[in-house]
Design an enzyme around this catalytic site. Structure first.
Site, PDB file in Angstrom:
ATOM      1  N   PRO A 100       0.826  -1.227   0.000  1.00  0.00           N
ATOM      2  CA  PRO A 100       0.000   0.000   0.000  1.00  0.00           C
ATOM      3  C   PRO A 100       0.857   1.273   0.000  1.00  0.00           C
ATOM      4  CG  PRO A 100      -0.710  -1.526   1.704  1.00  0.00           C
ATOM      5  CD  PRO A 100       0.605  -2.038   1.186  1.00  0.00           C
ATOM      6  N   GLU A 101       0.567   2.168  -0.923  1.00  0.00           N
ATOM      7  CA  GLU A 101       1.208   3.481  -0.975  1.00  0.00           C
ATOM      8  C   GLU A 101       0.108   4.528  -0.770  1.00  0.00           C
ATOM      9  OE1 GLU A 101       3.740   3.839  -4.441  1.00  0.00           O
ATOM     10  OE2 GLU A 101       4.170   1.690  -4.442  1.00  0.00           O
TER      11      GLU A 101
END
Ligand SMILES: [Zn+2]
Length: 277
Positions: free
Chosen positions: A2-3
């Site tokens: 996840p960014e």
């Protein structure tokens, strides 16, 4: 992994479920390390009865603000996932923690790799976290002029510099590769050798890629889902990430290459992203 767009997607999917809700209890499974060294009873004593005032994002951190000026800070890291589910839902796969709300919703944290953390933080902790993170790339403070001024002082490879959370908060491997491709900059260029025009292209690319990814509710490469179990749709828009050595460049048709830059797998087009500006 996840960014910024994925964490933002989780944040949006959580708002309706938990904002305004009162915390009733906290359960932790057989991996107490999820609380980063704190004891379940201690954390529960501090958060029980508190009401969620809002859900924010800072870089890749999700911050659940409580009504006593403290917050629950969630870092998903590699494979962490938050799910808002009815209380009677069976235990999830790799579930390590559940925050029980008075509306009979559980906020559950599951994580196959166990790198993620859920921490109850006071004002001081939140200020410290904020200070060690760089600018938010979708906010006003992230301008082309600011980026140019910062990159001028950095001699590292541009890819590694963009991954530095102390400079820009929220970029990771996926969106850095996509941004560099769109800006036609080789990932191994030294940051201080970029021309002003290249920095302007890079700035525009970072914003454009992140905005489109947020609109697409993030990228699901392996396991990412929002709090309601929806997968991200941006994966099909990726032009280079995951395509190195496999697909031709969408711009020039050359086979995309794969290399390791700054310790990270990196995909790029050897023709559109030359090693010299
Ligand atoms: Zn190309």
């Amino acid at each position: 992994m996840p960014e910024l767009p994925e964490v933002e997607t989780v944040r949006r999917s959580l708002i309706d479920k938990i904002v305004g809700q009162r915390i009733r209890s906290l359960r932790v499974g057989d991996f107490p390390g999820i609380l980063a060294g704190e004891r379940v009873d201690d954390v529960l004593a501090r958060i029980a009865g508190r009401v969620v005032r809002g859900v924010r994002r800072r870089a890749k951190y999700l911050i659940i603000d409580l009504d006593d000026d403290t917050a629950i800070v969630v870092h998903l890291r590699m494979t962490g996932r938050l799910s808002a589910v009815p209380r009677d839902e069976p235990t999830l796969r790799f579930e390590h923690l559940a925050i029980e709300f008075a509306n009979d919703i559980d906020l559950r944290f599951s994580d196959q790799r166990k790198f993620g953390r859920v921490v109850h933080a006071h004002r001081d902790d939140l200020d410290r976290l904020d200070q060690r993170l760089g600018r938010e790339p979708l906010e006003r403070g992230f301008s082309a002029a600011w980026l140019e001024e910062r990159l001028r002082r950095r001699t590292g490879k541009i890819k590694a510099v963009l991954l530095d959370q102390g400079l820009i908060g929220g970029l990771g491997n996926i969106y850095v590769d996509e941004s560099l491709f769109r800006a036609r900059i080789h990932p191994e260029r030294r940051a201080n050798t970029l021309t002003p025009e290249e920095v302007r292209r890079l700035h525009r690319a970072i914003r454009g890629v992140l905005r489109a990814a947020v609109d697409g509710r993030g990228t699901t490469f392996s396991s990412f889902e929002d709090a309601e179990g929806n997968r991200g749709r941006y994966g099909r828009e990726l032009l280079v990430y995951g395509h190195g050595g496999k697909s031709p460049c969408s711009r020039c048709g050359t086979l995309l290459e794969r290399a390791v830059v700054g310790g990270r797998g990196t995909s790029f087009c050897p023709r559109c992203q030359p090693t010299r500006g």
